[in-house]
Design a protein around this motif. Structure first.
Motif, PDB file in Angstrom:
ATOM      1  N   PHE A 133      -4.490   6.119  -3.453  1.00 22.62           N
ATOM      2  CA  PHE A 133      -5.559   6.397  -2.505  1.00 22.62           C
ATOM      3  C   PHE A 133      -6.246   7.715  -2.871  1.00 22.62           C
ATOM      4  CE2 PHE A 133      -2.962   3.506   0.015  1.00 22.62           C
ATOM      5  CZ  PHE A 133      -3.939   2.672   0.555  1.00 22.62           C
TER       6      PHE A 133
ATOM      7  N   ASN B 235       0.822  -1.208   0.000  1.00 20.66           N
ATOM      8  CA  ASN B 235       0.000   0.000   0.000  1.00 20.66           C
ATOM      9  C   ASN B 235       0.859   1.263   0.000  1.00 20.66           C
ATOM     10  OD1 ASN B 235      -3.092  -0.495   0.276  1.00 20.66           O
ATOM     11  ND2 ASN B 235      -2.170  -2.057   1.593  1.00 20.66           N
TER      12      ASN B 235
ATOM     13  N   GLY C 116       0.298   3.071  -3.542  1.00 19.39           N
ATOM     14  CA  GLY C 116      -0.493   4.286  -3.344  1.00 19.39           C
ATOM     15  C   GLY C 116      -1.854   4.138  -3.985  1.00 19.39           C
TER      16      GLY C 116
ATOM     17  N   ALA D  21      -4.622   5.112   5.324  1.00 19.94           N
ATOM     18  CA  ALA D  21      -3.633   4.853   6.368  1.00 19.94           C
ATOM     19  C   ALA D  21      -4.294   4.299   7.626  1.00 19.94           C
ATOM     20  CB  ALA D  21      -2.870   6.136   6.679  1.00 19.94           C
TER      21      ALA D  21
ATOM     22  N   PRO E 203      -6.049   9.391   1.368  1.00 16.75           N
ATOM     23  CA  PRO E 203      -4.858   8.801   1.983  1.00 16.75           C
ATOM     24  C   PRO E 203      -4.981   8.590   3.491  1.00 16.75           C
ATOM     25  CG  PRO E 203      -4.271  10.547   0.460  1.00 16.75           C
ATOM     26  CD  PRO E 203      -5.752  10.610   0.614  1.00 16.75           C
TER      27      PRO E 203
ATOM     28  N   LYS F 128      -9.855   4.148  -1.942  1.00 17.84           N
ATOM     29  CA  LYS F 128      -9.018   4.070  -3.138  1.00 17.84           C
ATOM     30  C   LYS F 128      -9.670   4.803  -4.311  1.00 17.84           C
ATOM     31  CE  LYS F 128      -5.559   0.657  -2.795  1.00 17.84           C
ATOM     32  NZ  LYS F 128      -4.593   0.014  -3.693  1.00 17.84           N
TER      33      LYS F 128
END
Length: 393
Positions: free
Chosen positions: A55, A49, A53, A62, A58, A108
């Motif tokens: 996202f 991830n 990336g 996370a 983000p 995402k």
């Protein structure tokens, strides 16, 4: 309807909770290795991830990855204890995997190719397979696949391959776990049986070298004490015979579930006055129902000896066994059976011999032969060890 397995007790979907210590130890090792796999999977999830990336949110991504790390630590601690490994925690583990798949579309970018948890969901899949065996692995694989497909909204060749691996791997792991736990439980039971048989043999030798020798000595010398000594010798002789019969039963082979040692069952008949049993020393295993019928046939023969020759008349039972059949003979030293007596008894409705003896042997697919005369009467039975159809002519 569920099938009971050795060392397993009924659970939610299948027999899931092992009770045999050996099976519990095997399950413990499975969950410990599952914990190692889960930490490798969660490390892979974090790395992929961060690397890929993609996202749209983000911070949310996370937080979702952090939640998977925390859950991995928590559930690995839960599964470490057999007492804590309940259906509640396994179901919760699967729900977390399903929710993490569903939340992927929320964090995402549209058209994503890989989910946030990725291969991490395998930990929950294997936990269901270990806990609920075949059905657990299958149901978990179906739910995870459907959840991902509904969330993703499209099906590609790569996605299909992932679903195929889930739907095949989950049930196979469940079957393997079930086989391993059964094997562990049966092996432990066999080891206990062998240990018990060894202890019985040791005790039988001790009794034979001590108590039986004393009883035999008393029986030989008791008549020297007069009339009371004769009676004492008779009583001691009966007890010696009973004790030898008991030792013989205890020293035979340990039957497997559903099986009976015919040697031990027939040796119990030596408790009858005048009856002697000669049988192989290594035991003869038969299905319980078949062994019970053979004992009933021999008992019927001995009843006839007691009724027509005398309650304490001597009778001999001989058991022989081959790979395909068992052969039993019962002999006495009476006056024999008069010609036509059995036919007359059957015509009069007295079916003791026809039903209790020949009838039972015929139901077992065997044969019975009668030899009688002034020298006495002898029945010889042959019964196949494996079932075979009864042919009615």
């Amino acid at each position: 309807m569920t099938t009971r397995h050795p060392g397993l007790t009924p659970g939610l979907l299948l027999p899931v909770r092992p009770t045999e210590p050996a099976a519990i130890a095997v399950e413990d090792r499975m969950y410990r290795w599952l914990a190692v796999l889960r930490f490798l999977l969660v490390a892979n999830t974090v790395a992929l991830n961060v690397y890929r990336g993609g996202f749209e949110h983000p911070v949310g991504g996370a937080l979702l990855v952090a939640a998977l790390v925390v859950w991995t630590c928590l559930i690995s601690w839960v599964y470490h204890s057999f007492r804590r490994r309940t259906s509640f925690w396994v179901a919760a583990d699967l729900i977390v995997a399903l929710v993490s798949l569903a939340l992927t579309s929320a964090v995402k970018e549209p058209g994503y190719h890989s989910t946030v948890p990725g291969f991490w969901i395998m930990g929950a899949l294997f936990a269901c397979a270990i806990h609920w065996r075949l059905y657990g692995g299958l149901v978990a694989a179906v739910l995870l696949s459907v959840d991902d497909l509904l969330t993703r909204g499209y099906l590609s060749e790569t996605v299909y391959g992932n679903y195929f691996l889930l739907l095949v791997g989950g049930p196979i792991v469940g079957l393997m776990v079930d086989s391993l736990l059964r094997s562990a439980a049966r092996t432990a039971a066999a080891e206990r049986a062998a240990s018990a048989a060894l202890e019985r043999t040791r005790m039988a030798r001790t009794v034979h070298d001590g108590v039986l020798q004393v009883l035999a000595l008393v029986q030989r010398r008791a008549p020297d004490l007069g009339s009371e000594g004769v009676e004492l010798g008779r009583l001691v002789g009966e007890q010696e015979q009973a004790l030898r019969s008991l030792i013989r039963q205890q020293d035979t082979v340990t039957p497997t579930p559903g099986m009976v040692d015919l040697v031990g069952a027939l040796s119990a008949l030596e408790r009858r006055p005048g009856v002697s049993v000669a049988a192989p020393s290594d035991g003869v295993l038969l299905e319980r129902a078949k062994a019970d019928q053979i004992v009933a046939v021999v008992s019927a023969c001995l009843d006839n000896v007691a009724a027509h020759v005398g309650p304490k008349a001597p009778a001999w039972v001989l058991l022989e066994a081959t790979r395909d059949a068992v052969h039993v003979s019962v002999r006495d030293e009476g006056q024999g059976i008069a010609d036509g007596r059995l036919d007359a008894a059957e015509r009069d409705g007295r079916l003791g011999v026809a039903s209790s003896i020949r009838g039972r042997v015929a139901e077992l697919g065997g044969s019975a032969e009668l030899t009688t005369g002034p020298h006495g009467t002898e029945w010889e039975f042959t019964v196949p060890r494996s079932p075979r159809p009864i042919v009615i002519e």
